[in-house]
Design an enzyme around this catalytic site. Sequence first.
Site, PDB file in Angstrom:
ATOM      1  N   PRO A   7     -29.887 -20.710   4.961  1.00 34.11           N
ATOM      2  CA  PRO A   7     -31.336 -20.470   4.852  1.00 34.11           C
ATOM      3  C   PRO A   7     -32.084 -21.384   5.816  1.00 34.11           C
ATOM      4  CG  PRO A   7     -30.537 -21.732   2.968  1.00 34.11           C
ATOM      5  CD  PRO A   7     -29.332 -21.333   3.747  1.00 34.11           C
ATOM      6  N   VAL A  43     -30.828 -29.871   4.249  1.00 33.83           N
ATOM      7  CA  VAL A  43     -31.993 -30.616   4.729  1.00 33.83           C
ATOM      8  C   VAL A  43     -33.257 -30.044   4.078  1.00 33.83           C
ATOM      9  CG1 VAL A  43     -33.275 -31.378   6.757  1.00 33.83           C
ATOM     10  CG2 VAL A  43     -30.797 -30.980   6.925  1.00 33.83           C
ATOM     11  N   ASP A  66     -30.827 -26.204   8.039  1.00 33.15           N
ATOM     12  CA  ASP A  66     -30.188 -25.510   6.917  1.00 33.15           C
ATOM     13  C   ASP A  66     -30.784 -26.096   5.640  1.00 33.15           C
ATOM     14  OD1 ASP A  66     -28.546 -24.556   4.895  1.00 33.15           O
ATOM     15  OD2 ASP A  66     -26.706 -24.755   6.071  1.00 33.15           O
ATOM     16  N   HIS A  67     -31.565 -25.270   4.929  1.00 31.33           N
ATOM     17  CA  HIS A  67     -32.310 -25.773   3.775  1.00 31.33           C
ATOM     18  C   HIS A  67     -31.400 -26.121   2.598  1.00 31.33           C
ATOM     19  CE1 HIS A  67     -35.990 -26.926   2.147  1.00 31.33           C
ATOM     20  NE2 HIS A  67     -36.720 -25.838   2.327  1.00 31.33           N
ATOM     21  N   ARG A  68     -30.128 -25.731   2.665  1.00 29.32           N
ATOM     22  CA  ARG A  68     -29.189 -26.135   1.623  1.00 29.32           C
ATOM     23  C   ARG A  68     -28.902 -27.631   1.707  1.00 29.32           C
ATOM     24  NH1 ARG A  68     -24.319 -22.117   2.983  1.00 29.32           N
ATOM     25  NH2 ARG A  68     -24.814 -23.053   5.010  1.00 29.32           N
TER      26      ARG A  68
END
Length: 520
Positions: free
Chosen positions: A311, A496, A492-494
Amino acid sequence: MTVKKFNLPDVGEGLTEAEIVSWKVKPGDTVAINDVICEIETAKSLVELPSPYAGTVAELLVAEGITVEVGTAIIGISDNAPGEPEPTPAPAAPSAVASSLAQPAAPAAEQAFEASMYGKLPDDAGTSDGGPAGGPLVGSGPKADAVKRRPRKRPEGANSVPAAAPSSAPAAAVVVEPTAPALPPVAAQQPAATSQGAASQAPAGQAPGLTGLGATVSGIVNRVLAKPPVRKIARELGIDLADVVPTGARGEVTREDLVSYQSQRDAEVDQADKFWGASKKPQDQRVERIPVKGVRKATAKAMVESAFTAPHVSIFVDVDASRTMEFVKRLKASRDFEGIKVSPLLILSKAVIWAAARNPSVNATWVENADGNGNAEIHVKHYMNLGIAAATPRGLMVPNIKDAQDLSLKELALALNELASTARAGKTQPAQMQDGSLTITNVGALGIDTGTPIINPGEVAIVAFGTIKQKPWVLDGEVIPRWITTLGGSFDHRVVDGDLSARFMADVAAILEEPALLLD
């Protein structure tokens, strides 16, 4: 006489197939160990394949343009005829050469060859030598402090490179580009001197005929070397030698380089004139079908995987890079950086390394099912293999500089230069594109302000470096012209979250605004 079949090797980790792009030998040719026999295109790069055997080429088993799987026999090489002297091996790999002279190729010798060429060791090897170190830019754009030239008009029919005039002795390579004039203060510099271009290839050594110039030569940086006939041809055709990839032994531009450059330029013009085709034809007959293979195929797969698996979240920041421009100017004038291409990309690279140490989670990998029970892990890397996205004719590549955190500013500049020249020449090796940890894409080289880049698979962050332009900027309550750039980052929102990505980008921006922070 026996014929040994050479099977297509895996020149990178996990590659399953490759295309035979061109053969460099033909049946009847004599080859030595490590002689280049063909060029192959894998999913990662264009690779020159050396021969593991010495002997005579008996047959070519795969035609050019054919894609075959790893392990397929591609060439047959026969032993020399009785009484025929052994060919002198190429000096590129002394250990392999000595082995080939002492005895016929044996399984152990073949394993040693694979280890030296492809970065793999036999299963029972007692050493821990790794593969070739990665010496890995985005794009080649206008270069800082480049001398602008007015294009020359070519006479009628001057589309091809004329033959060089015969000479009784080889001409010495000489400096072609004049030294760039001293720059005015930052606030008055011209925008054309600000684009981050790919580092042009620096000459490998001092050119013959220049030793007597003494102090004059010592102040020259960013030189382009060429012999007088080549320089004359370039002038007649209106070619800026700084735009030509040099392949000469001393880093000089050769006549063959001009031929290649001119052919490509003419082809682009011809294609533009004929691109739309005959409008009377049905539209379904005016569709060009291009097979997707090699690097392009691998890139497409990786980008789709990244875009729909990780994401993405993107943020942007405008930066006053005026002091970075001043710092780059001082480095260019420094004797320590003589002959080394220096651009703002060097300072950004240092800034990214510095900021990653302060925000370690941006230098990580998300690993699914890490424990085999369906549980994911975040692997934070305590090293920086800094990737630089490179646009090449065969597609996007991301070579990386191994352990970039250990390099001094000068060493990093040299690594960027090597990465640039290697990528532009299409010689990037698969090992140079493996195990990256964070990537920079230099869209500013093409005059673009910024973008929302897609994260390189296996990483969690990428930084887009926009062009540097003079813009109105408020400083101490006054509106003055400053050198401004825009940084874009995708994460990568998983791994960061918003706070971490903002702190990382702010740290990168802080170095561009004040490079002296690197001395802390």
